[in-house]
Design a protein around this motif. Structure first.
Motif, PDB file in Angstrom:
ATOM      1  N   HIS A  47      -4.909  -1.046   7.060  1.00 58.48           N
ATOM      2  CA  HIS A  47      -5.939   0.005   7.111  1.00 58.48           C
ATOM      3  C   HIS A  47      -5.983   0.669   8.482  1.00 58.48           C
ATOM      4  N   LEU A  48      -5.293   0.085   9.475  1.00 61.49           N
ATOM      5  CA  LEU A  48      -5.263   0.682  10.813  1.00 61.49           C
ATOM      6  C   LEU A  48      -3.872   1.215  11.174  1.00 61.49           C
ATOM      7  N   GLN A  49      -2.969   1.299  10.191  1.00 65.36           N
ATOM      8  CA  GLN A  49      -1.626   1.825  10.448  1.00 65.36           C
ATOM      9  C   GLN A  49      -1.658   3.358  10.509  1.00 65.36           C
ATOM     10  N   PRO A  50      -0.845   3.928  11.401  1.00 61.98           N
ATOM     11  CA  PRO A  50      -0.856   5.393  11.567  1.00 61.98           C
ATOM     12  C   PRO A  50      -0.669   6.176  10.263  1.00 61.98           C
ATOM     13  N   ALA A  51       0.261   5.743   9.417  1.00 60.67           N
ATOM     14  CA  ALA A  51       0.554   6.515   8.200  1.00 60.67           C
ATOM     15  C   ALA A  51      -0.622   6.509   7.223  1.00 60.67           C
ATOM     16  N   LEU A  52      -1.509   5.525   7.365  1.00 61.45           N
ATOM     17  CA  LEU A  52      -2.615   5.396   6.401  1.00 61.45           C
ATOM     18  C   LEU A  52      -3.953   5.796   7.018  1.00 61.45           C
ATOM     19  N   ARG A  53      -3.871   6.434   8.201  1.00 58.34           N
ATOM     20  CA  ARG A  53      -5.098   6.865   8.891  1.00 58.34           C
ATOM     21  C   ARG A  53      -5.907   7.833   8.025  1.00 58.34           C
ATOM     22  N   TYR A  54      -5.179   8.616   7.198  1.00 53.33           N
ATOM     23  CA  TYR A  54      -5.870   9.614   6.353  1.00 53.33           C
ATOM     24  C   TYR A  54      -6.854   8.975   5.386  1.00 53.33           C
ATOM     25  N   LEU A  55      -6.731   7.665   5.162  1.00 55.48           N
ATOM     26  CA  LEU A  55      -7.659   6.989   4.249  1.00 55.48           C
ATOM     27  C   LEU A  55      -9.041   6.818   4.874  1.00 55.48           C
ATOM     28  N   GLY A  56      -9.109   6.949   6.205  1.00 54.09           N
ATOM     29  CA  GLY A  56     -10.409   6.990   6.865  1.00 54.09           C
ATOM     30  C   GLY A  56     -11.012   5.645   7.264  1.00 54.09           C
ATOM     31  N   TYR A  57     -10.216   4.606   7.313  1.00 52.34           N
ATOM     32  CA  TYR A  57     -10.765   3.311   7.747  1.00 52.34           C
ATOM     33  C   TYR A  57     -10.843   3.251   9.267  1.00 52.34           C
ATOM     34  N   ALA A  83       0.831  -1.213   0.000  1.00 51.14           N
ATOM     35  CA  ALA A  83       0.000   0.000   0.000  1.00 51.14           C
ATOM     36  C   ALA A  83       0.862   1.258   0.000  1.00 51.14           C
ATOM     37  N   GLU A  84       2.011   1.169   0.632  1.00 54.29           N
ATOM     38  CA  GLU A  84       2.903   2.331   0.681  1.00 54.29           C
ATOM     39  C   GLU A  84       3.285   2.772  -0.731  1.00 54.29           C
ATOM     40  N   ALA A  85       3.582   1.799  -1.598  1.00 54.40           N
ATOM     41  CA  ALA A  85       3.981   2.121  -2.970  1.00 54.40           C
ATOM     42  C   ALA A  85       2.844   2.838  -3.706  1.00 54.40           C
ATOM     43  N   ILE A  86       1.617   2.384  -3.479  1.00 57.22           N
ATOM     44  CA  ILE A  86       0.453   3.015  -4.122  1.00 57.22           C
ATOM     45  C   ILE A  86       0.316   4.460  -3.631  1.00 57.22           C
ATOM     46  N   ALA A  87       0.440   4.634  -2.319  1.00 55.59           N
ATOM     47  CA  ALA A  87       0.331   5.979  -1.745  1.00 55.59           C
ATOM     48  C   ALA A  87       1.513   6.854  -2.185  1.00 55.59           C
TER      49      ALA A  87
END
Ligand SMILES: *Cc1c(COP(=O)(O)O)cnc(C)c1O
Length: 364
Positions: free
Chosen positions: A309-319, A94-98
């Motif tokens: 989906h619950l990782q801090p860096a991806l919190r902005y995705l809103g899950y 997911a990091e690569a996509i972001a």
């Protein structure tokens, strides 16, 4: 070896030890040649890997994360685009996509296979979806044929599945990592993109070297992401061993099942294309099993908790918690036990005895 010797999760050194004379000779030859990047071993490895994978083109890069980023860049997937992927995978997917500015959209997994569930993927498709990125998790091929029916390009994150006959070919591109614990590994970082789309491959080949073919004219904003000669020389040796290693991994997985591990936990069901990057079972008593193993000097691990989906860096995705129930349950219940090409029957017996000893009599 005694019954008290610790058992590691993976013993990479045991796999390459018999090859040391060959490896040292190959490194010597690189030193003699004096060419450390873009030399004969890199070209030969790319050709040999393409032949092995049954694709027209491979492009070697610095690591598996770059391989994904470069495929996305080459497909011009960026801001505004969505890519559907699992949240039960290593963060790099997911990091690569972001990283390219696109939005990772997480779909839930099958509890039996830990891989993307095509029905859950279908529910996440919007007009912004530009690709699906299945991961062949723990070495088990994702359901590519079913995912392909959804009509979007598939980018396979195949970092954990080099050696499986059932991958690389359905998707527009597949990406691999040669991090030292992967099934095919280098003596450090390394990665590869495989594709039969020659135009895409050409663009990736340019992007990995500053968007240039000629070193003088720069056509794209690229990056510097190369495999070096020493890595390629070692990878050529290991690629010749890979099918033998995979057979040993598959035998070890069979042995775990034959020894009755399935009496106390859900063990992975076999399928011919599974290359057992890891042998990952599940149990509601996972933590108890892992601490019994630790007490017996046996390494174990569990994966992806919290899931992506619950990782801090991806919190902005809103899950939030509860959004991907099978992913969350898998992350709480899974555990892997020692497995590598060459683990002994005695070591496996000790692992299984320890796990069986934690068994609770089921209240039937
Ligand atoms: C290892 C791995 C990667 C990243 O590979 P690196 O070479 O460490 O960058 C990406 N995706 C998955 C599923 C992996 O297991």
């Amino acid at each position: 070896m005694t019954a008290r010797d610790p058992i590691p999760l993976v013993d990479v050194k045991a796999q390459y030890a018999p090859l040391l004379p060959q490896i040292k000779q190959a490194i010597d030859e690189v030193l003699e040649g004096g060419q450390f990047v873009f030399g004969p071993n890199v070209s030969a490895f790319e050709e040999e890997a393409a032949r092995y994978l049954g694709v027209r083109e491979t492009i070697s890069v610095a690591n598996g994360t770059d391989a994904i980023v470069l495929v996305l860049n080459a497909l011009e997937i960026g801001p505004g685009a969505e890519v559907i992927c699992p949240a039960f995978t290593f963060y790099a997917t997911a990091e690569a996509i972001a990283r390219v500015g696109a939005t990772p959209v997480f779909a839930d997994i099958s509890p039996q296979t830990f891989n993307l569930e095509p029905d859950r993927v279908a529910e996440k498709i919007t007009e912004r979806t530009k690709a699906i990125m299945p991961v062949h998790l723990f070495g088990r091929p994702a359901p590519l044929a079913e995912l392909a029916k959804l009509g979007l390009p598939l980018i396979e994150d195949a970092a954990q599945a080099f050696g499986s006959p059932d991958i690389a070919g359905t998707g527009i591109a597949s990406t691999f990592s040669f991090y030292p614990t992967k099934n095919l590994f280098g003596l450090g970082d390394g990665g590869l993109v495989a594709s039969s789309d020659e135009e895409l491959a050409e663009r990736i080949r340019m992007l990995r070297f500053h968007g240039s073919k000629s070193k003088r004219i720069f056509e794209y904003i690229g990056t510097n992401s190369r495999l070096d000669e020493i890595q390629a020389a070692a990878l050529r040796i290991f690629l010749r061993e890979l099918d033998g290693w995979t057979a040993l991994r598959r035998e070890a997985a069979d042995r775990y099942r034959d020894l009755g591990l399935g009496q106390v936990c859900d063990v992975p069901a076999d399928e011919p294309g599974h290359v057992y990057h890891l042998f990952v079972s599940r149990s509601p008593h996972r933590d108890e099993i892992r601490s019994a193993l630790a007490d017996a000097g046996i390494a174990s691990a569990d994966y992806y908790e919290p899931p992506l989906h619950l990782q801090p860096a991806l919190r902005y995705l809103g899950y939030s918690e509860g959004d991907l129930p099978e992913t969350e349950r898998a992350s709480q219940e899974n555990f892997s036990i020692p497995l590598w090409a060459g683990i002994s029957a005695e070591q496996q017996e000790r692992v299984v005895e320890t796990v069986l000893a934690t068994a609770r009599v089921p209240a039937s």
